[in-house]
Structures are given as C-alpha cells and as structure tokens.
Design a protein around this motif. Structure first.
Motif, PDB file in Angstrom:
ATOM      1  N   ILE A  43       0.792  -1.170   0.058  1.00 51.58           N
ATOM      2  CA  ILE A  43      -0.139   0.101  -0.285  1.00 51.58           C
ATOM      3  C   ILE A  43       0.811   1.128  -0.023  1.00 51.58           C
ATOM      4  O   ILE A  43       1.662   1.566   0.931  1.00 51.58           O
ATOM      5  N   ASP A  44       0.860   1.964  -1.056  1.00 46.06           N
ATOM      6  CA  ASP A  44       1.784   2.943  -1.360  1.00 46.06           C
ATOM      7  C   ASP A  44       1.364   4.433  -0.574  1.00 46.06           C
ATOM      8  O   ASP A  44       1.802   5.405  -0.214  1.00 46.06           O
ATOM      9  N   THR A  66      -9.048   7.490  -0.716  1.00 50.91           N
ATOM     10  CA  THR A  66      -8.340   7.200  -1.638  1.00 50.91           C
ATOM     11  C   THR A  66      -6.878   6.619  -1.329  1.00 50.91           C
ATOM     12  O   THR A  66      -6.610   6.421  -0.558  1.00 50.91           O
ATOM     13  N   ALA A  67      -6.480   5.614  -2.247  1.00 53.07           N
ATOM     14  CA  ALA A  67      -5.305   4.549  -2.016  1.00 53.07           C
ATOM     15  C   ALA A  67      -4.760   4.197  -3.420  1.00 53.07           C
ATOM     16  O   ALA A  67      -5.399   4.205  -4.181  1.00 53.07           O
ATOM     17  N   THR A  68      -3.390   4.037  -3.255  1.00 51.67           N
ATOM     18  CA  THR A  68      -2.716   3.340  -4.469  1.00 51.67           C
ATOM     19  C   THR A  68      -2.074   2.030  -3.808  1.00 51.67           C
ATOM     20  O   THR A  68      -1.273   2.026  -2.577  1.00 51.67           O
ATOM     21  N   VAL A  69      -2.426   1.101  -4.181  1.00 56.23           N
ATOM     22  CA  VAL A  69      -2.088  -0.386  -3.805  1.00 56.23           C
ATOM     23  C   VAL A  69      -1.396  -1.110  -4.887  1.00 56.23           C
ATOM     24  O   VAL A  69      -1.519  -1.175  -6.012  1.00 56.23           O
ATOM     25  N   VAL A  80      -0.058  -6.412  -9.496  1.00 51.76           N
ATOM     26  CA  VAL A  80      -1.301  -5.685 -10.066  1.00 51.76           C
ATOM     27  C   VAL A  80      -1.248  -4.263  -9.648  1.00 51.76           C
ATOM     28  O   VAL A  80      -1.922  -4.279  -8.486  1.00 51.76           O
ATOM     29  N   PRO A  81      -0.885  -3.097 -10.260  1.00 52.01           N
ATOM     30  CA  PRO A  81      -1.340  -1.939  -9.401  1.00 52.01           C
ATOM     31  C   PRO A  81      -2.830  -1.594  -9.565  1.00 52.01           C
ATOM     32  O   PRO A  81      -3.500  -1.938 -10.413  1.00 52.01           O
ATOM     33  N   ALA A  82      -2.972  -1.025  -8.386  1.00 53.65           N
ATOM     34  CA  ALA A  82      -4.497  -0.546  -8.314  1.00 53.65           C
ATOM     35  C   ALA A  82      -4.844   0.782  -7.796  1.00 53.65           C
ATOM     36  O   ALA A  82      -4.033   1.268  -6.651  1.00 53.65           O
ATOM     37  N   GLN A  83      -5.986   1.587  -8.067  1.00 52.51           N
ATOM     38  CA  GLN A  83      -6.224   2.808  -7.516  1.00 52.51           C
ATOM     39  C   GLN A  83      -7.804   2.619  -6.770  1.00 52.51           C
ATOM     40  O   GLN A  83      -8.476   2.007  -7.398  1.00 52.51           O
ATOM     41  N   ALA A 138     -13.240  -1.855  -1.741  1.00 49.53           N
ATOM     42  CA  ALA A 138     -13.124  -1.623  -2.913  1.00 49.53           C
ATOM     43  C   ALA A 138     -12.348  -2.170  -3.753  1.00 49.53           C
ATOM     44  O   ALA A 138     -12.682  -2.057  -5.082  1.00 49.53           O
ATOM     45  N   LEU A 139     -11.460  -3.013  -3.616  1.00 50.59           N
ATOM     46  CA  LEU A 139     -10.505  -3.675  -4.439  1.00 50.59           C
ATOM     47  C   LEU A 139     -11.258  -4.768  -4.974  1.00 50.59           C
ATOM     48  O   LEU A 139     -12.091  -5.566  -4.453  1.00 50.59           O
TER      49      LEU A 139
END
Length: 180
Positions: A43-44, A66-69, A80-83, A138-139
């Motif tokens: 989790i970035d 909001t997240a960048t994972v 697999v990047p996800a927003q 949400a993922l």
C-alpha cells in the motif's frame, strides 16, 4: 481483539452538530501492516477525507477514501497496481440499549435507507479503520495481470464463452436423439 493497524479515533465528545473536516493518512509502518492484513503486496498511499457531525441517530460521516495499492494477480501472482477512490457515507450508532447524547436533529441528517450503519465501540469512532476497511472492500477480489489469460490458456483452462455452446439446446437435442 488487538488494536487496528491504522487507528485514528475521533472522540464522541469532540464531535459537534456542526460538520467538521477530518483527514487521516496512514504512515509507512501502518500501510505495511495493513498490506499484510489484507493480503496485498504493498500500500503506497492510504488517505481518508471525512466530514463528521453529531445527529440524533448517532454520528454522520461522509467523505472519500483514496489509495494506491499493489495486489497479486489471482492467476500468476504478478504485481497488479490498483487505485481506490471510494465515497464513504456512514452512520455510527450507539449499541442497542445505550443512550445517545442529547441533541437536536439538524439539516445534516443522513437518510437512513441510503447508508451503512456501524456500531460505536467505546468513546469514539475510528476513521483510520473506516478508511482501511473501505479500501479493502473497494479492491478487485480477483485482480488479473496482463499475462493471466495466456497462462490460463496454456494450463488448458477455457473461457466461459468457449465452454458455452452456440445453441444451448444442442446437448439436449443430441441426448434425445437429434430431433427434439
């Protein structure tokens, strides 16, 4: 039960009837612990921006997480990047039988049928845990890397479209002797 990895408690006695903005942001160690808990590679970034207020039915919360994972592909394990950019509308309610603090209903009241409710535990609401759970829900539960379809094909797995006959009654017709 142990404390959540990313806890940001807003005390009930500090939440008034006037809306107040609250922003929470997970630190590196908290993000690493949450990634482990939710089975993510990383989790970035994880942030929640909320408006909170007290209302007759409990505590109203409206905002955005909001997240960048980075998830692992469910087929290959590849990253697999996800927003995540998810709206949050919640009402925190007092446990059955507990008395809510006295207060008048106001124009910020949330419509009861449109929102999820969460029981208040202790003397506050945890907006860090709210952000973490919102992100996790949400993922994509089955993320796919670009090469997932190729790997599945090589393993002999066919798609649903390939498995479905052009005529759904063809198998029945063949079983009944061809003239059904």
């Amino acid at each position: 039960m142990s404390a959540p990895e990313f806890s940001r408690v807003e005390r009930l006695d500090a939440i008034g009837s006037e809306p107040r903005e609250v922003t929470v942001s997970a630190k590196e160690a908290e993000r690493a612990a949450l990634a482990s808990r939710f089975g993510l590679l990383a989790i970035d970034r994880l942030e929640g921006r909320f408006t909170v207020w007290q209302e007759a039915a409990g505590i109203g919360v409206r905002g955005r997480v909001t997240a960048t994972v980075t998830q692992a592909c469910s087929v290959t394990g590849d990253p697999v990047p996800a927003q995540v950019d998810e709206e949050v509308i919640l009402r925190f309610v007092h446990p059955a039988g507990a008395r809510a603090p006295a207060g008048d209903e106001d124009e910020h009241e949330l419509a009861g049928e449109e929102i999820d409710t969460v029981e208040i535990e202790g003397g506050g609401i945890d907006l860090g845990e709210t952000a973490a759970e919102t992100m996790a829900l949400a993922l994509d539960p089955f993320p796919r890397a670009p090469r997932a379809a190729e790997v599945l094909r090589e393993a002999g797995v066919i798609s649903e479209e390939e498995a479905r006959p052009a005529n759904p009654f063809a198998a029945l017709k063949a079983k009944l002797g061809g003239d059904a």
